[in-house]
Design a protein around this motif. Structure first.
Motif, PDB file in Angstrom:
ATOM      1  N   VAL A  30       0.796  -1.239   0.000  1.00 20.32           N
ATOM      2  CA  VAL A  30       0.000   0.000   0.000  1.00 20.32           C
ATOM      3  C   VAL A  30       0.826   1.285   0.000  1.00 20.32           C
ATOM      4  O   VAL A  30       0.264   2.372  -0.117  1.00 20.32           O
ATOM      5  CB  VAL A  30      -0.978   0.033   1.207  1.00 20.32           C
ATOM      6  CG1 VAL A  30      -1.953  -1.142   1.151  1.00 20.32           C
ATOM      7  CG2 VAL A  30      -0.237   0.035   2.550  1.00 20.32           C
ATOM      8  N   VAL A  31       2.151   1.147   0.123  1.00 20.22           N
ATOM      9  CA  VAL A  31       2.963   2.381   0.214  1.00 20.22           C
ATOM     10  C   VAL A  31       3.606   2.718  -1.136  1.00 20.22           C
ATOM     11  O   VAL A  31       3.503   1.960  -2.098  1.00 20.22           O
ATOM     12  CB  VAL A  31       4.040   2.262   1.325  1.00 20.22           C
ATOM     13  CG1 VAL A  31       3.401   2.138   2.697  1.00 20.22           C
ATOM     14  CG2 VAL A  31       4.993   1.106   1.068  1.00 20.22           C
ATOM     15  N   LYS A  37       9.705  -0.325   2.361  1.00 24.64           N
ATOM     16  CA  LYS A  37       8.994  -1.533   1.885  1.00 24.64           C
ATOM     17  C   LYS A  37       8.959  -1.592   0.354  1.00 24.64           C
ATOM     18  O   LYS A  37       9.153  -2.654  -0.242  1.00 24.64           O
ATOM     19  CB  LYS A  37       7.568  -1.554   2.451  1.00 24.64           C
ATOM     20  CG  LYS A  37       6.738  -2.734   1.969  1.00 24.64           C
ATOM     21  CD  LYS A  37       5.493  -3.010   2.810  1.00 24.64           C
ATOM     22  CE  LYS A  37       4.474  -1.911   2.867  1.00 24.64           C
ATOM     23  NZ  LYS A  37       3.285  -2.274   3.674  1.00 24.64           N
ATOM     24  N   SER A  87       1.668  -3.977   7.567  1.00 24.37           N
ATOM     25  CA  SER A  87       2.296  -3.557   8.818  1.00 24.37           C
ATOM     26  C   SER A  87       1.772  -4.446   9.938  1.00 24.37           C
ATOM     27  O   SER A  87       0.680  -5.020   9.844  1.00 24.37           O
ATOM     28  CB  SER A  87       2.010  -2.084   9.093  1.00 24.37           C
ATOM     29  OG  SER A  87       0.749  -1.961   9.692  1.00 24.37           O
ATOM     30  N   LYS A  90      -1.792  -4.515  11.408  1.00 25.58           N
ATOM     31  CA  LYS A  90      -2.961  -4.854  10.585  1.00 25.58           C
ATOM     32  C   LYS A  90      -3.386  -6.322  10.684  1.00 25.58           C
ATOM     33  O   LYS A  90      -4.196  -6.790   9.890  1.00 25.58           O
ATOM     34  CB  LYS A  90      -2.700  -4.452   9.134  1.00 25.58           C
ATOM     35  CG  LYS A  90      -2.679  -2.932   9.009  1.00 25.58           C
ATOM     36  CD  LYS A  90      -2.407  -2.421   7.635  1.00 25.58           C
ATOM     37  CE  LYS A  90      -2.327  -0.898   7.656  1.00 25.58           C
ATOM     38  NZ  LYS A  90      -1.741  -0.332   6.462  1.00 25.58           N
ATOM     39  N   ASN A 143      10.324  -0.580   9.059  1.00 20.36           N
ATOM     40  CA  ASN A 143      10.221   0.768   8.519  1.00 20.36           C
ATOM     41  C   ASN A 143      10.893   1.642   9.569  1.00 20.36           C
ATOM     42  O   ASN A 143      12.099   1.855   9.465  1.00 20.36           O
ATOM     43  CB  ASN A 143       8.773   1.186   8.237  1.00 20.36           C
ATOM     44  CG  ASN A 143       8.700   2.537   7.534  1.00 20.36           C
ATOM     45  OD1 ASN A 143       9.602   3.361   7.698  1.00 20.36           O
ATOM     46  ND2 ASN A 143       7.678   2.769   6.757  1.00 20.36           N
ATOM     47  N   ARG A 166      -6.101   9.675  12.502  1.00 16.28           N
ATOM     48  CA  ARG A 166      -6.239   8.445  11.719  1.00 16.28           C
ATOM     49  C   ARG A 166      -5.252   7.416  12.281  1.00 16.28           C
ATOM     50  O   ARG A 166      -4.081   7.732  12.516  1.00 16.28           O
ATOM     51  CB  ARG A 166      -5.913   8.704  10.247  1.00 16.28           C
ATOM     52  CG  ARG A 166      -5.944   7.444   9.383  1.00 16.28           C
ATOM     53  CD  ARG A 166      -4.588   6.755   9.313  1.00 16.28           C
ATOM     54  NE  ARG A 166      -4.673   5.437   8.678  1.00 16.28           N
ATOM     55  CZ  ARG A 166      -3.644   4.661   8.410  1.00 16.28           C
ATOM     56  NH1 ARG A 166      -2.436   5.050   8.709  1.00 16.28           N
ATOM     57  NH2 ARG A 166      -3.805   3.490   7.852  1.00 16.28           N
ATOM     58  N   GLN A 168      -4.156   2.962  12.123  1.00 14.79           N
ATOM     59  CA  GLN A 168      -4.310   1.676  11.444  1.00 14.79           C
ATOM     60  C   GLN A 168      -5.282   0.828  12.275  1.00 14.79           C
ATOM     61  O   GLN A 168      -5.606   1.183  13.400  1.00 14.79           O
ATOM     62  CB  GLN A 168      -2.957   0.976  11.359  1.00 14.79           C
ATOM     63  CG  GLN A 168      -1.884   1.831  10.708  1.00 14.79           C
ATOM     64  CD  GLN A 168      -0.524   1.171  10.839  1.00 14.79           C
ATOM     65  OE1 GLN A 168      -0.220   0.237  10.113  1.00 14.79           O
ATOM     66  NE2 GLN A 168       0.293   1.654  11.753  1.00 14.79           N
ATOM     67  N   PHE A 189      -4.818   3.170   4.518  1.00 13.61           N
ATOM     68  CA  PHE A 189      -3.681   4.063   4.261  1.00 13.61           C
ATOM     69  C   PHE A 189      -3.919   4.934   3.022  1.00 13.61           C
ATOM     70  O   PHE A 189      -3.587   6.108   3.006  1.00 13.61           O
ATOM     71  CB  PHE A 189      -2.421   3.209   4.090  1.00 13.61           C
ATOM     72  CG  PHE A 189      -1.160   3.987   3.949  1.00 13.61           C
ATOM     73  CD1 PHE A 189      -0.684   4.788   4.987  1.00 13.61           C
ATOM     74  CD2 PHE A 189      -0.422   3.927   2.769  1.00 13.61           C
ATOM     75  CE1 PHE A 189       0.496   5.508   4.860  1.00 13.61           C
ATOM     76  CE2 PHE A 189       0.760   4.642   2.636  1.00 13.61           C
ATOM     77  CZ  PHE A 189       1.223   5.433   3.678  1.00 13.61           C
ATOM     78  N   ASN A 206       2.883   8.196  11.651  1.00  9.98           N
ATOM     79  CA  ASN A 206       3.551   7.318  10.708  1.00  9.98           C
ATOM     80  C   ASN A 206       5.049   7.595  10.748  1.00  9.98           C
ATOM     81  O   ASN A 206       5.460   8.672  11.158  1.00  9.98           O
ATOM     82  CB  ASN A 206       3.028   7.539   9.278  1.00  9.98           C
ATOM     83  CG  ASN A 206       2.473   6.260   8.668  1.00  9.98           C
ATOM     84  OD1 ASN A 206       3.168   5.259   8.556  1.00  9.98           O
ATOM     85  ND2 ASN A 206       1.208   6.287   8.301  1.00  9.98           N
ATOM     86  N   ASN A 210       6.778   7.278   5.174  1.00 11.84           N
ATOM     87  CA  ASN A 210       5.393   7.215   4.682  1.00 11.84           C
ATOM     88  C   ASN A 210       4.776   8.606   4.600  1.00 11.84           C
ATOM     89  O   ASN A 210       4.056   8.922   3.647  1.00 11.84           O
ATOM     90  CB  ASN A 210       4.529   6.347   5.605  1.00 11.84           C
ATOM     91  CG  ASN A 210       4.680   4.868   5.294  1.00 11.84           C
ATOM     92  OD1 ASN A 210       5.202   4.498   4.247  1.00 11.84           O
ATOM     93  ND2 ASN A 210       4.241   4.029   6.205  1.00 11.84           N
ATOM     94  N   LEU A 231       6.738   1.015  13.607  1.00  9.71           N
ATOM     95  CA  LEU A 231       5.957   0.482  12.483  1.00  9.71           C
ATOM     96  C   LEU A 231       6.878  -0.354  11.584  1.00  9.71           C
ATOM     97  O   LEU A 231       7.880   0.144  11.073  1.00  9.71           O
ATOM     98  CB  LEU A 231       5.311   1.616  11.664  1.00  9.71           C
ATOM     99  CG  LEU A 231       4.254   1.165  10.632  1.00  9.71           C
ATOM    100  CD1 LEU A 231       3.186   2.223  10.445  1.00  9.71           C
ATOM    101  CD2 LEU A 231       4.865   0.801   9.289  1.00  9.71           C
ATOM    102  N   TYR A 233       6.901  -4.492   9.279  1.00 12.62           N
ATOM    103  CA  TYR A 233       6.068  -5.369   8.444  1.00 12.62           C
ATOM    104  C   TYR A 233       6.370  -6.847   8.663  1.00 12.62           C
ATOM    105  O   TYR A 233       7.491  -7.215   8.992  1.00 12.62           O
ATOM    106  CB  TYR A 233       6.340  -5.057   6.970  1.00 12.62           C
ATOM    107  CG  TYR A 233       6.232  -3.585   6.669  1.00 12.62           C
ATOM    108  CD1 TYR A 233       4.993  -2.959   6.658  1.00 12.62           C
ATOM    109  CD2 TYR A 233       7.370  -2.813   6.436  1.00 12.62           C
ATOM    110  CE1 TYR A 233       4.882  -1.598   6.405  1.00 12.62           C
ATOM    111  CE2 TYR A 233       7.272  -1.447   6.188  1.00 12.62           C
ATOM    112  CZ  TYR A 233       6.027  -0.850   6.176  1.00 12.62           C
ATOM    113  OH  TYR A 233       5.914   0.497   5.947  1.00 12.62           O
TER     114      TYR A 233
HETATM  115  C1  LMR Z   1      -0.268   2.682   7.494  1.00 13.05           C
HETATM  116  O1  LMR Z   1      -1.366   2.216   7.147  1.00 13.05           O
HETATM  117  O2  LMR Z   1      -0.149   3.766   8.063  1.00 13.05           O
HETATM  118  C2  LMR Z   1       0.989   1.877   7.221  1.00 13.05           C
HETATM  119  O3  LMR Z   1       0.789   0.616   7.693  1.00 13.05           O
HETATM  120  C3  LMR Z   1       1.292   1.801   5.788  1.00 13.05           C
HETATM  121  C4  LMR Z   1       2.457   0.887   5.553  1.00 13.05           C
HETATM  122  O4  LMR Z   1       2.241  -0.193   5.026  1.00 13.05           O
HETATM  123  O5  LMR Z   1       3.577   1.293   5.879  1.00 13.05           O
END
Ligand code: LMR
Length: 332
Positions: A30-31, A37, A87, A90, A143, A166, A168, A189, A206, A210, A231, A233
């Motif tokens: 998603v980034v 990443k 991440s 999630k 990250n 906001r 996660q 994200f 974040n 990011n 943060l 993964y």
């Molecule tokens: C986010 O949603 O803020 C992060 O997990 C995005 C990511 O994958 O680094």
């Protein structure tokens, strides 16, 4: 048909067969491509092609081009994609809540402490918990540490009060925001930039890599370098797909992943440093370095999250992490 024509036809059909036998791994994330990443997944793709001699092609889809946060895990489970690196915040909705221990504020003082966990027994046992979900965990990629941003300064704990942030999809993060009087809003994200721009939320957290690559600095006036949480993964694959690969190919991919992990963890800090330099250079966001006293006040306000969430992340897991890293919430 002459013998030579026959041979040629056989050669052509063999080539066609081997081309069609190429295994495709769709790696969705998603980034931006220009993040730890993003770069590590491209590195893995290159290594995988090299080590399997082209038998495997890894197609990387960045920036939620294929799927958003929640959808990507579902897509992996049904085999629509084969590889992801969500991440660690999630995995809760999947039912593996223990990963949310990584979200506990201030739990890791530095990357060395964190690596004791991700590269040790706790890290391995957490990845094993994914298997009953049809997912195989291959590695942890860094990250970095998160900072808070908003359109108003965030120096004191009182500055968070009543602001909407906001987060996660992690209950620990929800509690973290609550601990400082803020309102937490879970959001994918890919939707954060617009939500910040339109004022749907006031702020976010974040790592700077990011923040910068999503251009959040264009829509956030203040960034406070709180480094209050981690943060990173887990690189995961569809287990059935992985187990179904020929053993030699799987071994080559494991080697590619090993090298990609070393690379990911090597570039992470540098990418975040460069991103911070980019934010500063843009002149759009005021970057604030909290004093040790301000950071300690934030830590004291947030430490209650550890007790409140101990049952959720698992008391045993938590105690093992504390023992490894020396973090003691009672000492604050
Ligand atoms: C986010 O949603 O803020 C992060 O997990 C995005 C990511 O994958 O680094």
């Amino acid at each position: 048909m002459k013998i030579s024509q026959l041979l040629l036809a056989m050669l052509v059909s063999c080539a066609a067969l081997s081309a069609s036998a190429q295994t495709i791994i769709k790696f969705s994330h998603v980034v931006a491509a220009d993040t730890p990443k993003g770069k590590a997944s491209e590195f893995f793709a290159k290594k995988a092609a090299e080590l399997t001699k082209g038998k495997v092609k890894v197609e990387v889809y960045a920036n939620s081009a294929l799927y958003k946060d929640k959808e990507e895990i579902e897509a992996l489970q049904i085999g629509a994609v084969q590889m992801l690196a969500p991440s660690l915040a999630k995995f809760g909705p999947l039912g593996v809540k223990e990963f949310e221990a990584f979200d506990l504020p201030f739990i890791f003082d530095n990357t060395a402490d964190l690596h004791k966990i991700t590269q040790g027994a706790v890290g391995a046992s957490l990845l094993a918990k994914l298997e009953p979900k049809g997912i195989k965990g291959l590695a942890y990629w860094d990250n970095g540490f998160k900072s808070f941003s908003a359109n108003t300064p965030l120096k004191n704990v009182a500055d968070f009060k009543g602001k909407k942030f906001r987060i996660q999809s992690s209950k620990v993060l929800e509690e973290e925001i609550r601990s400082v009087g803020g309102i937490a809003q879970v959001m994918a994200f890919s939707e954060v930039y617009q939500a910040l721009q339109t004022g749907v939320v006031d702020g976010t957290e974040n790592p700077i890599s990011n923040f910068y690559t999503q251009k959040m600095h264009e829509v956030q006036k203040h960034l406070s370098l709180t480094n209050h949480g981690y943060l990173g993964y887990a690189v995961i694959v569809n287990k059935k797909f992985w187990d179904g690969l020929p053993a030699d190919v799987r071994g080559q991919l494991e080697q590619a992943m090993k090298e990609a992990t070393v690379y990911a963890n090597k570039i992470a800090q540098e990418e975040n440093d460069n991103a911070l330099a980019g934010v500063k250079k843009s002149g759009k966001t005021i970057v604030y370095q909290p004093t040790p006293e301000e950071r300690l006040a934030l830590k004291k306000a947030m430490v209650s999250v550890h007790t409140k969430m101990a049952d959720r992340v698992g008391k045993e897991t938590l105690q093992t992490i504390y023992k490894e890293t020396g973090f003691d919430p009672a000492k604050l």
